[in-house]
Motif scaffolding. Structure first.
Motif, PDB file in Angstrom:
ATOM      1  N   LYS A  78       0.837  -1.203   0.000  1.00  0.00           N
ATOM      2  CA  LYS A  78       0.000   0.000   0.000  1.00  0.00           C
ATOM      3  C   LYS A  78       0.875   1.258   0.000  1.00  0.00           C
ATOM      4  O   LYS A  78       1.856   1.344   0.733  1.00  0.00           O
ATOM      5  CB  LYS A  78      -0.879  -0.023   1.254  1.00  0.00           C
ATOM      6  N   ARG A  79       0.493   2.246  -0.833  1.00  0.00           N
ATOM      7  CA  ARG A  79       1.218   3.511  -0.846  1.00  0.00           C
ATOM      8  C   ARG A  79       0.631   4.455   0.197  1.00  0.00           C
ATOM      9  O   ARG A  79      -0.581   4.623   0.298  1.00  0.00           O
ATOM     10  CB  ARG A  79       1.179   4.168  -2.224  1.00  0.00           C
ATOM     11  N   LEU A  80       1.516   5.081   0.979  1.00  0.00           N
ATOM     12  CA  LEU A  80       1.125   6.027   2.014  1.00  0.00           C
ATOM     13  C   LEU A  80       1.696   7.408   1.678  1.00  0.00           C
ATOM     14  O   LEU A  80       2.776   7.521   1.091  1.00  0.00           O
ATOM     15  CB  LEU A  80       1.656   5.592   3.378  1.00  0.00           C
ATOM     16  N   GLY A  81       0.963   8.462   2.060  1.00  0.00           N
ATOM     17  CA  GLY A  81       1.411   9.818   1.793  1.00  0.00           C
ATOM     18  C   GLY A  81       1.778  10.542   3.076  1.00  0.00           C
ATOM     19  O   GLY A  81       1.136  10.333   4.122  1.00  0.00           O
ATOM     20  N   PHE A  82       2.791  11.400   3.008  1.00  0.00           N
ATOM     21  CA  PHE A  82       3.279  12.133   4.175  1.00  0.00           C
ATOM     22  C   PHE A  82       3.616  13.570   3.801  1.00  0.00           C
ATOM     23  O   PHE A  82       3.949  13.876   2.658  1.00  0.00           O
ATOM     24  CB  PHE A  82       4.550  11.471   4.741  1.00  0.00           C
ATOM     25  N   SER A  83       3.561  14.437   4.794  1.00  0.00           N
ATOM     26  CA  SER A  83       4.053  15.804   4.641  1.00  0.00           C
ATOM     27  C   SER A  83       4.889  16.139   5.859  1.00  0.00           C
ATOM     28  O   SER A  83       4.659  15.608   6.956  1.00  0.00           O
ATOM     29  CB  SER A  83       2.894  16.791   4.504  1.00  0.00           C
ATOM     30  N   VAL A  84       5.876  17.008   5.671  1.00  0.00           N
ATOM     31  CA  VAL A  84       6.756  17.423   6.764  1.00  0.00           C
ATOM     32  C   VAL A  84       6.940  18.932   6.694  1.00  0.00           C
ATOM     33  O   VAL A  84       7.199  19.486   5.619  1.00  0.00           O
ATOM     34  CB  VAL A  84       8.133  16.728   6.680  1.00  0.00           C
ATOM     35  N   TYR A  85       6.816  19.580   7.844  1.00  0.00           N
ATOM     36  CA  TYR A  85       7.099  21.008   7.964  1.00  0.00           C
ATOM     37  C   TYR A  85       8.264  21.195   8.921  1.00  0.00           C
ATOM     38  O   TYR A  85       8.198  20.795  10.082  1.00  0.00           O
ATOM     39  CB  TYR A  85       5.878  21.762   8.482  1.00  0.00           C
ATOM     40  N   ASP A  86       9.336  21.779   8.429  1.00  0.00           N
ATOM     41  CA  ASP A  86      10.537  22.034   9.220  1.00  0.00           C
ATOM     42  C   ASP A  86      10.506  23.496   9.666  1.00  0.00           C
ATOM     43  O   ASP A  86      10.752  24.406   8.876  1.00  0.00           O
ATOM     44  CB  ASP A  86      11.769  21.752   8.359  1.00  0.00           C
ATOM     45  N   ALA A  87      10.183  23.721  10.933  1.00  0.00           N
ATOM     46  CA  ALA A  87      10.063  25.086  11.451  1.00  0.00           C
ATOM     47  C   ALA A  87      11.413  25.711  11.746  1.00  0.00           C
ATOM     48  O   ALA A  87      11.490  26.902  12.071  1.00  0.00           O
ATOM     49  CB  ALA A  87       9.211  25.097  12.723  1.00  0.00           C
ATOM     50  N   ASP A  88      12.475  24.910  11.666  1.00  0.00           N
ATOM     51  CA  ASP A  88      13.808  25.378  12.009  1.00  0.00           C
ATOM     52  C   ASP A  88      13.791  25.900  13.443  1.00  0.00           C
ATOM     53  O   ASP A  88      13.363  25.198  14.346  1.00  0.00           O
ATOM     54  CB  ASP A  88      14.269  26.432  11.006  1.00  0.00           C
ATOM     55  N   ARG A  89      14.188  27.148  13.678  1.00  0.00           N
ATOM     56  CA  ARG A  89      14.186  27.688  15.035  1.00  0.00           C
ATOM     57  C   ARG A  89      13.028  28.658  15.258  1.00  0.00           C
ATOM     58  O   ARG A  89      13.054  29.467  16.190  1.00  0.00           O
ATOM     59  CB  ARG A  89      15.506  28.400  15.299  1.00  0.00           C
ATOM     60  N   ASP A 116       7.983  21.926  14.606  1.00  0.00           N
ATOM     61  CA  ASP A 116       7.875  21.078  13.422  1.00  0.00           C
ATOM     62  C   ASP A 116       6.525  20.373  13.423  1.00  0.00           C
ATOM     63  O   ASP A 116       5.917  20.142  14.482  1.00  0.00           O
ATOM     64  CB  ASP A 116       8.992  20.034  13.398  1.00  0.00           C
ATOM     65  N   ARG A 117       6.075  19.985  12.240  1.00  0.00           N
ATOM     66  CA  ARG A 117       4.798  19.288  12.103  1.00  0.00           C
ATOM     67  C   ARG A 117       4.905  18.253  10.998  1.00  0.00           C
ATOM     68  O   ARG A 117       5.794  18.329  10.138  1.00  0.00           O
ATOM     69  CB  ARG A 117       3.664  20.273  11.774  1.00  0.00           C
ATOM     70  N   MET A 118       3.975  17.294  11.000  1.00  0.00           N
ATOM     71  CA  MET A 118       3.906  16.333   9.895  1.00  0.00           C
ATOM     72  C   MET A 118       2.474  15.875   9.710  1.00  0.00           C
ATOM     73  O   MET A 118       1.611  16.081  10.574  1.00  0.00           O
ATOM     74  CB  MET A 118       4.850  15.144  10.117  1.00  0.00           C
ATOM     75  N   GLY A 119       2.207  15.273   8.564  1.00  0.00           N
ATOM     76  CA  GLY A 119       0.877  14.749   8.271  1.00  0.00           C
ATOM     77  C   GLY A 119       0.983  13.401   7.586  1.00  0.00           C
ATOM     78  O   GLY A 119       2.021  13.064   7.020  1.00  0.00           O
TER      79      GLY A 119
END
Length: 203
Positions: free
Chosen positions: A133-144, A148-151
């Motif tokens: 199964k293919r899964l999807g992801f997102s990543v947010y790099d807030a740095d300083r 940070d967040r992900m989905g």
């Protein structure tokens, strides 16, 4: 959208996804071309589903543009990527930890953000049927400058109505993922952005 499969899906989400791979080497005497990359491991929380579970996502994905020939695109695509995603989900109520590993096949970045997909290659019970199964992801790099967040593409997103009008989980296309809705509570992600490159000379 919460379905009866959420609990199992959330368990699968806990599996750490690690992406391994490297970009094509540079010609002798030339520095390697810059590539997109997503790395790091972090625990996340679900704002819409507070519980005592521990969900950890680990990424080590790298762009490998024009490396995966396919019908209609014999030279591959600018979004080709390699690596593995690992998910580890500690289900507090059941006292078990469920893990998964998936092979990255697509990566797109912008400054501080990334969307990637990976195909499951290994999964513990009760999500062993997720292999393939293919899964999807997102990543947010807030740095300083924040958190940070992900989905990820299951649980409350990626639904569609079938012919009977029932809501079911939809398939995930390459590089398709939701916004990074889950804040990181421990750990860190790093996104290295690279604009999508044109096809190699001669293609």
């Amino acid at each position: 959208m919460r379905t009866t499969g959420y609990r199992i899906g959330a368990v699968a989400a806990a599996v750490a996804i690690v992406v391994t791979g490297s970009a094509a080497s540079a010609a002798p005497g030339h520095p390697p071309a810059p590539v997109a990359r997503v790395t790091g491991s972090a625990q996340i929380s679900l704002p819409y589903w507070p519980d005592s579970d521990v969900r950890v996502f680990t990424f080590d994905a790298v762009g490998t543009p024009y490396s995966r020939p396919m019908p209609g695109a014999p030279e591959g695509l600018a979004t080709d990527a390699s690596g593995t995603v690992r998910i580890s989900h500690r289900v507090a109520e059941a006292g078990i930890t469920v893990g998964m590993a998936a092979r990255v096949d697509c990566l797109v970045t912008g400054p501080g953000v990334a969307t990637l997909t990976a195909v499951v290659t290994q999964a513990d019970e009760p999500v062993a049927d997720w292999v393939g199964k293919r899964l999807g992801f997102s990543v947010y790099d807030a740095d300083r400058h924040g958190t940070d967040r992900m989905g990820f593409s299951w649980s409350v997103v990626n639904g569609e109505q079938n012919e009977s009008g029932e809501w079911v989980e939809a398939g995930v296309g390459t590089c398709m993922g939701p916004g990074p809705f889950a804040p990181v509570t421990r750990g860190d992600y790093t996104v290295r952005h690279q604009d999508l490159l044109p096809p190699p000379v001669g293609h």
